[in-house]
Enzyme design. Sequence first.
Site, PDB file in Angstrom:
ATOM      1  N   SER A 269       2.113   6.185   4.217  1.00  0.00           N
ATOM      2  CA  SER A 269       1.968   7.172   5.300  1.00  0.00           C
ATOM      3  C   SER A 269       1.291   8.427   4.768  1.00  0.00           C
ATOM      4  O   SER A 269       0.601   9.136   5.495  1.00  0.00           O
ATOM      5  CB  SER A 269       3.345   7.526   5.866  1.00  0.00           C
ATOM      6  OG  SER A 269       4.042   6.350   6.215  1.00  0.00           O
TER       7      SER A 269
ATOM      8  N   LYS B 175      -0.908   0.959   0.621  1.00  0.00           N
ATOM      9  CA  LYS B 175      -0.762   1.628   1.915  1.00  0.00           C
ATOM     10  C   LYS B 175       0.413   2.580   1.855  1.00  0.00           C
ATOM     11  O   LYS B 175       1.453   2.268   1.287  1.00  0.00           O
ATOM     12  CB  LYS B 175      -0.542   0.604   3.017  1.00  0.00           C
ATOM     13  CG  LYS B 175      -1.789  -0.194   3.299  1.00  0.00           C
ATOM     14  CD  LYS B 175      -1.721  -0.899   4.633  1.00  0.00           C
ATOM     15  CE  LYS B 175      -2.952  -1.732   4.835  1.00  0.00           C
ATOM     16  NZ  LYS B 175      -3.850  -1.207   5.860  1.00  0.00           N
TER      17      LYS B 175
ATOM     18  N   GLY C 203       2.174  -2.020   5.686  1.00  0.00           N
ATOM     19  CA  GLY C 203       3.240  -2.204   4.695  1.00  0.00           C
ATOM     20  C   GLY C 203       4.581  -2.341   5.395  1.00  0.00           C
ATOM     21  O   GLY C 203       5.350  -3.287   5.148  1.00  0.00           O
ATOM     22  N   HIS C 204       4.854  -1.412   6.320  1.00  0.00           N
ATOM     23  CA  HIS C 204       6.094  -1.493   7.101  1.00  0.00           C
ATOM     24  C   HIS C 204       6.097  -2.772   7.946  1.00  0.00           C
ATOM     25  O   HIS C 204       7.124  -3.441   8.074  1.00  0.00           O
ATOM     26  CB  HIS C 204       6.223  -0.293   8.043  1.00  0.00           C
ATOM     27  CG  HIS C 204       6.220   1.042   7.362  1.00  0.00           C
ATOM     28  ND1 HIS C 204       5.140   1.893   7.409  1.00  0.00           N
ATOM     29  CD2 HIS C 204       7.164   1.680   6.638  1.00  0.00           C
ATOM     30  CE1 HIS C 204       5.432   2.998   6.741  1.00  0.00           C
ATOM     31  NE2 HIS C 204       6.636   2.903   6.257  1.00  0.00           N
TER      32      HIS C 204
ATOM     33  N   LEU D 180       4.175   4.328  10.892  1.00  0.00           N
ATOM     34  CA  LEU D 180       4.191   2.981  10.335  1.00  0.00           C
ATOM     35  C   LEU D 180       2.784   2.408  10.125  1.00  0.00           C
ATOM     36  O   LEU D 180       1.855   2.720  10.866  1.00  0.00           O
ATOM     37  CB  LEU D 180       5.000   2.060  11.256  1.00  0.00           C
ATOM     38  CG  LEU D 180       6.426   2.533  11.549  1.00  0.00           C
ATOM     39  CD1 LEU D 180       7.126   1.553  12.493  1.00  0.00           C
ATOM     40  CD2 LEU D 180       7.244   2.720  10.272  1.00  0.00           C
ATOM     41  N   HIS D 181       2.671   1.586   9.100  1.00  0.00           N
ATOM     42  CA  HIS D 181       1.409   0.916   8.771  1.00  0.00           C
ATOM     43  C   HIS D 181       1.710  -0.547   8.417  1.00  0.00           C
ATOM     44  O   HIS D 181       2.855  -0.992   8.567  1.00  0.00           O
ATOM     45  CB  HIS D 181       0.699   1.651   7.629  1.00  0.00           C
ATOM     46  CG  HIS D 181       1.583   1.914   6.443  1.00  0.00           C
ATOM     47  ND1 HIS D 181       2.083   0.914   5.652  1.00  0.00           N
ATOM     48  CD2 HIS D 181       2.087   3.075   5.936  1.00  0.00           C
ATOM     49  CE1 HIS D 181       2.829   1.426   4.696  1.00  0.00           C
ATOM     50  NE2 HIS D 181       2.868   2.755   4.848  1.00  0.00           N
TER      51      HIS D 181
ATOM     52  N   GLU E 145       8.407  -3.172  -2.413  1.00  0.00           N
ATOM     53  CA  GLU E 145       8.269  -2.996  -3.869  1.00  0.00           C
ATOM     54  C   GLU E 145       7.364  -1.811  -4.187  1.00  0.00           C
ATOM     55  O   GLU E 145       7.272  -1.387  -5.326  1.00  0.00           O
ATOM     56  CB  GLU E 145       7.716  -4.288  -4.492  1.00  0.00           C
ATOM     57  CG  GLU E 145       8.737  -5.405  -4.472  1.00  0.00           C
ATOM     58  CD  GLU E 145       8.171  -6.770  -4.836  1.00  0.00           C
ATOM     59  OE1 GLU E 145       6.954  -6.878  -5.105  1.00  0.00           O
ATOM     60  OE2 GLU E 145       8.956  -7.742  -4.826  1.00  0.00           O
TER      61      GLU E 145
ATOM     62  N   ASP F  18       7.980   1.134  -3.447  1.00  0.00           N
ATOM     63  CA  ASP F  18       8.944   2.121  -3.949  1.00  0.00           C
ATOM     64  C   ASP F  18       9.924   1.378  -4.861  1.00  0.00           C
ATOM     65  O   ASP F  18      11.088   1.152  -4.514  1.00  0.00           O
ATOM     66  CB  ASP F  18       9.663   2.792  -2.781  1.00  0.00           C
ATOM     67  CG  ASP F  18       8.693   3.510  -1.870  1.00  0.00           C
ATOM     68  OD1 ASP F  18       8.395   4.673  -2.133  1.00  0.00           O
ATOM     69  OD2 ASP F  18       8.189   2.886  -0.911  1.00  0.00           O
TER      70      ASP F  18
HETATM   71  P1  AMP Z   1       8.736   4.883   4.077  1.00  0.00           P
HETATM   72  O1  AMP Z   1       8.523   4.957   5.545  1.00  0.00           O
HETATM   73  O2  AMP Z   1       7.561   5.340   3.264  1.00  0.00           O
HETATM   74  O3  AMP Z   1      10.049   5.485   3.631  1.00  0.00           O
HETATM   75  O4  AMP Z   1       8.852   3.332   3.731  1.00  0.00           O
HETATM   76  C1  AMP Z   1       9.780   2.505   4.391  1.00  0.00           C
HETATM   77  C2  AMP Z   1       9.812   1.165   3.691  1.00  0.00           C
HETATM   78  O5  AMP Z   1       8.518   0.571   3.726  1.00  0.00           O
HETATM   79  C3  AMP Z   1      10.199   1.288   2.204  1.00  0.00           C
HETATM   80  O6  AMP Z   1      11.066   0.227   1.848  1.00  0.00           O
HETATM   81  C4  AMP Z   1       8.868   1.178   1.511  1.00  0.00           C
HETATM   82  O7  AMP Z   1       8.959   0.673   0.188  1.00  0.00           O
HETATM   83  C5  AMP Z   1       8.134   0.213   2.415  1.00  0.00           C
HETATM   84  N1  AMP Z   1       6.696   0.362   2.224  1.00  0.00           N
HETATM   85  C6  AMP Z   1       5.967   1.502   2.337  1.00  0.00           C
HETATM   86  N2  AMP Z   1       4.678   1.275   2.014  1.00  0.00           N
HETATM   87  C7  AMP Z   1       4.606  -0.042   1.686  1.00  0.00           C
HETATM   88  C8  AMP Z   1       3.527  -0.891   1.250  1.00  0.00           C
HETATM   89  N3  AMP Z   1       2.293  -0.431   1.087  1.00  0.00           N
HETATM   90  N4  AMP Z   1       3.809  -2.188   1.007  1.00  0.00           N
HETATM   91  C9  AMP Z   1       5.069  -2.667   1.155  1.00  0.00           C
HETATM   92  N5  AMP Z   1       6.120  -1.922   1.551  1.00  0.00           N
HETATM   93  C10 AMP Z   1       5.884  -0.630   1.817  1.00  0.00           C
END
Ligand code: AMP
Length: 281
Positions: A185, A183, A36-37, A33-34, A147, A149
């Site tokens: 992962s 951002k 964004g999450h 997680l970062h 947003e 994704d």
């Molecule tokens: P992931 O772990 O990459 O599957 O992402 C999990 C959720 O976090 C998804 O709804 C992504 O769209 C959201 N997410 C990932 N990176 C960002 C970001 N930089 N800004 C906003 N939401 C993000």
Amino acid sequence: MKTASTIKEVRALVKEWKKEGFTIGLVPTMGFLHEGHASLIKRAHEECDRVVVSDFVNPTQFGPNEDLEAYPRDFDRDCRLCKENGADLVFHPSPDEMYHDQHTYMNIDTLSETLCGVTRPIHFRGVCTVVSKLFNIVTPDKAYFGEKDAQQLAIIRKMVIDMNFDIEIIGCPIVREADGLAKSSRNTYLTPEERKAALCLSQAVSKGKSTICKNCSSSSVINEMKSIIDAEPLAKIDYVSVVDANNMQPVEKVSNDVLVAMAVYIGKTRLIDNFSFHVEK
Ligand code: AMP
């Protein structure tokens, strides 16, 4: 904050919360997680009484030659970030807990067939399958998606309507590094040289935003954006497209709301970025 690795534990806790009359927010993630999450978790914490974060590298959304094994994982760090941002439960199931003898998959036509769906043909089937399972396990009032994704967000919104899930889908803005890189992962895969090269994505987004206008041709926007990416030797374009914001189909002219999206390989790492453009009527 609690953690759970079984569906049974999650259901028991959710049952208690519902008895108390609490509303529940769900933030589905693949971990590592970062910020964004964190922005999604914070928003869920503001809007819901209880927040569940799922932390699961979902095997069904990876193609055979993709990075399932290499995908970065750090559960302890994820738990710290979840706690700091107001999560009440982190659900961290094993692949077997989620998919033991699974024969049922969720498939969303049309919207899954463009943009990332071309290079990743089974990706959205996997995403929709895991998200619908999480919806049934957690039964949230609201679920939060980034947003970043944007195609995934559009597909989930359509799935919720089509399958009558009684869940409100909340889209959250893209969180970026100070220099503009969205951002992700997967940014952890980048070498220092590639990290610099990756800036061409957000630079192309800025260029696209300054070029686009009502009734302009999509190709004029795409060409401006591509010229920025093509100037970066380490970058290889997968796609740069302008699509209708609702059905994800390419448009020739910007006469309705559109999503301008791209996927670009920086070395071996595939990165995505996008922006939306609203057309005033
Ligand atoms: P992931 O772990 O990459 O599957 O992402 C999990 C959720 O976090 C998804 O709804 C992504 O769209 C959201 N997410 C990932 N990176 C960002 C970001 N930089 N800004 C906003 N939401 C993000």
